[in-house]
Design a protein around this motif. Structure first.
Motif, PDB file in Angstrom:
ATOM      1  N   LYS A 115      22.880 -11.471  -4.159  1.00 28.83           N
ATOM      2  CA  LYS A 115      23.281 -11.119  -5.495  1.00 28.83           C
ATOM      3  C   LYS A 115      22.183 -10.855  -6.291  1.00 28.83           C
ATOM      4  O   LYS A 115      20.848 -11.133  -5.829  1.00 28.83           O
ATOM      5  CB  LYS A 115      23.932 -12.652  -6.123  1.00 28.83           C
ATOM      6  CG  LYS A 115      22.874 -13.665  -6.055  1.00 28.83           C
ATOM      7  CD  LYS A 115      23.449 -14.781  -6.680  1.00 28.83           C
ATOM      8  CE  LYS A 115      22.627 -16.104  -6.798  1.00 28.83           C
ATOM      9  NZ  LYS A 115      22.903 -17.268  -7.655  1.00 28.83           N
ATOM     10  N   PHE A 116      22.306  -9.773  -7.162  1.00 37.32           N
ATOM     11  CA  PHE A 116      21.339  -9.413  -8.001  1.00 37.32           C
ATOM     12  C   PHE A 116      21.272  -9.841  -9.459  1.00 37.32           C
ATOM     13  O   PHE A 116      22.023  -9.237 -10.330  1.00 37.32           O
ATOM     14  CB  PHE A 116      21.210  -8.014  -7.727  1.00 37.32           C
ATOM     15  CG  PHE A 116      19.957  -7.135  -8.341  1.00 37.32           C
ATOM     16  CD1 PHE A 116      18.867  -7.457  -7.457  1.00 37.32           C
ATOM     17  CD2 PHE A 116      19.923  -6.374  -9.346  1.00 37.32           C
ATOM     18  CE1 PHE A 116      17.823  -6.892  -8.262  1.00 37.32           C
ATOM     19  CE2 PHE A 116      18.794  -5.642  -9.821  1.00 37.32           C
ATOM     20  CZ  PHE A 116      17.642  -5.900  -9.283  1.00 37.32           C
ATOM     21  N   ASP A 117      20.930 -11.020  -9.713  1.00 40.30           N
ATOM     22  CA  ASP A 117      20.719 -11.524 -11.139  1.00 40.30           C
ATOM     23  C   ASP A 117      19.362 -11.839 -11.546  1.00 40.30           C
ATOM     24  O   ASP A 117      18.467 -11.635 -10.788  1.00 40.30           O
ATOM     25  CB  ASP A 117      21.814 -12.761 -10.967  1.00 40.30           C
ATOM     26  CG  ASP A 117      21.462 -13.913 -10.172  1.00 40.30           C
ATOM     27  OD1 ASP A 117      20.382 -13.662  -9.486  1.00 40.30           O
ATOM     28  OD2 ASP A 117      22.553 -14.639 -10.174  1.00 40.30           O
ATOM     29  N   GLU A 118      19.496 -12.621 -12.584  1.00 44.63           N
ATOM     30  CA  GLU A 118      17.919 -13.122 -13.143  1.00 44.63           C
ATOM     31  C   GLU A 118      17.220 -14.279 -12.033  1.00 44.63           C
ATOM     32  O   GLU A 118      16.265 -13.849 -11.956  1.00 44.63           O
ATOM     33  CB  GLU A 118      18.096 -13.921 -14.583  1.00 44.63           C
ATOM     34  CG  GLU A 118      16.918 -14.186 -15.121  1.00 44.63           C
ATOM     35  CD  GLU A 118      17.223 -14.860 -16.476  1.00 44.63           C
ATOM     36  OE1 GLU A 118      16.101 -15.425 -17.034  1.00 44.63           O
ATOM     37  OE2 GLU A 118      18.459 -14.887 -17.131  1.00 44.63           O
ATOM     38  N   GLU A 119      18.171 -14.991 -11.622  1.00 42.46           N
ATOM     39  CA  GLU A 119      17.329 -15.653 -10.728  1.00 42.46           C
ATOM     40  C   GLU A 119      16.681 -14.914  -9.351  1.00 42.46           C
ATOM     41  O   GLU A 119      15.784 -15.505  -8.781  1.00 42.46           O
ATOM     42  CB  GLU A 119      18.523 -16.804 -10.150  1.00 42.46           C
ATOM     43  CG  GLU A 119      17.913 -17.980  -9.120  1.00 42.46           C
ATOM     44  CD  GLU A 119      18.823 -19.000  -8.803  1.00 42.46           C
ATOM     45  OE1 GLU A 119      18.549 -19.855  -8.116  1.00 42.46           O
ATOM     46  OE2 GLU A 119      19.902 -18.969  -9.255  1.00 42.46           O
ATOM     47  N   ALA A 120      17.779 -14.024  -8.906  1.00 42.43           N
ATOM     48  CA  ALA A 120      17.236 -13.607  -7.690  1.00 42.43           C
ATOM     49  C   ALA A 120      16.005 -12.648  -7.942  1.00 42.43           C
ATOM     50  O   ALA A 120      15.092 -12.215  -6.978  1.00 42.43           O
ATOM     51  CB  ALA A 120      18.388 -12.399  -7.179  1.00 42.43           C
ATOM     52  N   VAL A 121      15.999 -12.144  -9.013  1.00 39.20           N
ATOM     53  CA  VAL A 121      14.728 -11.233  -9.606  1.00 39.20           C
ATOM     54  C   VAL A 121      13.615 -12.168  -9.661  1.00 39.20           C
ATOM     55  O   VAL A 121      12.450 -11.701  -9.272  1.00 39.20           O
ATOM     56  CB  VAL A 121      15.077 -10.478 -10.899  1.00 39.20           C
ATOM     57  CG1 VAL A 121      13.754  -9.996 -11.543  1.00 39.20           C
ATOM     58  CG2 VAL A 121      16.128  -9.492 -10.638  1.00 39.20           C
ATOM     59  N   LYS A 122      13.682 -13.218 -10.452  1.00 39.30           N
ATOM     60  CA  LYS A 122      12.607 -14.148 -10.420  1.00 39.30           C
ATOM     61  C   LYS A 122      11.948 -14.513  -9.175  1.00 39.30           C
ATOM     62  O   LYS A 122      10.933 -14.861  -8.978  1.00 39.30           O
ATOM     63  CB  LYS A 122      12.841 -15.282 -11.528  1.00 39.30           C
ATOM     64  CG  LYS A 122      13.051 -14.748 -12.938  1.00 39.30           C
ATOM     65  CD  LYS A 122      13.305 -16.122 -13.777  1.00 39.30           C
ATOM     66  CE  LYS A 122      13.100 -15.548 -15.071  1.00 39.30           C
ATOM     67  NZ  LYS A 122      13.738 -17.011 -16.109  1.00 39.30           N
ATOM     68  N   ASN A 123      13.036 -14.927  -8.329  1.00 37.68           N
ATOM     69  CA  ASN A 123      12.535 -15.417  -7.013  1.00 37.68           C
ATOM     70  C   ASN A 123      12.085 -14.328  -5.885  1.00 37.68           C
ATOM     71  O   ASN A 123      11.198 -14.579  -4.972  1.00 37.68           O
ATOM     72  CB  ASN A 123      13.600 -16.236  -6.115  1.00 37.68           C
ATOM     73  CG  ASN A 123      14.219 -17.219  -7.096  1.00 37.68           C
ATOM     74  OD1 ASN A 123      13.331 -18.060  -7.803  1.00 37.68           O
ATOM     75  ND2 ASN A 123      15.336 -18.126  -6.885  1.00 37.68           N
ATOM     76  N   ASN A 124      12.286 -13.064  -6.352  1.00 42.61           N
ATOM     77  CA  ASN A 124      11.706 -11.974  -5.278  1.00 42.61           C
ATOM     78  C   ASN A 124      11.247 -10.921  -5.939  1.00 42.61           C
ATOM     79  O   ASN A 124      11.283  -9.656  -5.658  1.00 42.61           O
ATOM     80  CB  ASN A 124      13.150 -11.557  -4.654  1.00 42.61           C
ATOM     81  CG  ASN A 124      13.792 -12.550  -3.795  1.00 42.61           C
ATOM     82  OD1 ASN A 124      13.530 -12.956  -2.788  1.00 42.61           O
ATOM     83  ND2 ASN A 124      14.934 -13.204  -4.506  1.00 42.61           N
TER      84      ASN A 124
END
Length: 314
Positions: A94-103
């Motif tokens: 998934k590409f959301d805020e959490e995924a962006v911050k973690n990667n």
């Protein structure tokens, strides 16, 4: 082309920031937050402030923004923004805020690869997974391939397909998916009716086969009928408009003779999207159907070697 690229969350916080040209400063990110995110009246995906244009799309709880000061191709910029969202979804699930911050480190590596001086480059997901990897994200082929073969595929003429693919059984499957949207009033009157379709293909073919894809396109059938001097009217022809193709399709051939010629990627992919021109009559006429003809040309090269040894005088 693209001078700067940003990813914001819903609060307007900058999660990803990358400048590709010197005609913009990093403070341009604040302008978009104030003029677009904080302004609920803005609905257009393109905002031009002075000589600076902001292209943005919404993906989950993110704003994907491309900024330019030149007269850029808007369709190309939006296609890149949507493509980046699909790449992120393929990498992280998934590409959301959490995924962006973690990667965020991996996302910066992807941006450096898919954008060069603001010009979109290779954005094929399977190819990117072969040399931009983490422990959890890695193409199955990248484990077996050496670096030289990966480089050839990434920089070759057909970056979406390797040339040494081999199958014991060559197969190709095609699915035509049509979505019907209908809006009716309380009195039963049709207010809006349209059809959108996509053609999905699964190709398990050896080598680099050239495929030709034929449809019962009205323009193509009328051209063929006039060329043969026939006056017979084709009632099952469908007038296809607004076609979008995968990058493997040779657009020059389609423009000249409406032939869809391509070297397919390995595995499943979306070959094209289409919309019938006269959508209402397409819904009413039950004889309208998409007829598909697929030709596959495969070249085989065999090496023969003798294993019989002859002794002198034998």
């Amino acid at each position: 082309m693209i001078s700067a690229f940003f990813i914001y969350n819903q609060k307007g916080e900058v999660l990803i920031s990358r400048l590709y040209r010197q005609d913009l400063k990093r403070s341009v990110a604040d302008i978009f937050r104030i003029q677009v995110i904080s302004n609920t009246d803005v609905r257009s995906p393109i905002i031009t402030l002075g000589s600076t244009s902001f292209f943005h799309v919404r993906h989950d709880n993110l704003y994907i923004v491309a900024v330019t000061k030149c007269n850029a191709n808007a369709a190309l910029v939006f296609e890149f923004c949507y493509r980046l969202g699909n790449i992120g979804k393929a990498y992280f699930g998934k590409f959301d805020e959490e995924a962006v911050k973690n990667n965020f480190v991996l996302i910066y590596e992807l941006l450096d690869e898919v954008l060069d001086f603001g010009y979109p480059q290779n954005s094929e997901t399977e190819t990117l997974k072969m040399y931009i990897t983490t422990e959890g994200v890695k193409s199955q082929r990248a484990v077996k391939e050496d670096s030289s073969k990966i480089t050839i595929q990434a920089t070759g003429a057909t970056s979406w397909r390797r040339s040494d693919i081999k199958y014991r059984k060559n197969e190709a499957f095609i699915d035509v998916i049509e979505s019907v949207n209908l809006l009716m009033s309380t009195k039963g009157t049709t207010l809006r009716a349209d059809v959108s379709g996509q053609i999905m293909m699964r190709a398990y073919l050896s080598g680099t086969p050239e495929c030709k894809f034929g449809l019962n396109d009205k323009l193509l059938l009328e051209k063929d009928t006039s060329h043969r001097g026939l006056s017979q009217r084709r009632t099952n022809a469908v007038e296809i408009d607004d076609c979008q193709f995968h990058q493997c399709v040779k657009l020059g051939k389609f423009d000249s003779d409406r032939t869809i010629s391509f070297v397919p990627p390995d595995g499943e992919f979306e070959l094209m999207r289409f919309e019938p021109n006269n959508r209402f009559s397409y819904l009413q006429n039950s004889s309208n159907a998409i007829l598909i003809i697929l030709f596959i040309k495969i070249s085989y090269y065999r090496k023969c070697q003798s294993s019989i040894s002859c002794s002198p005088g034998g």
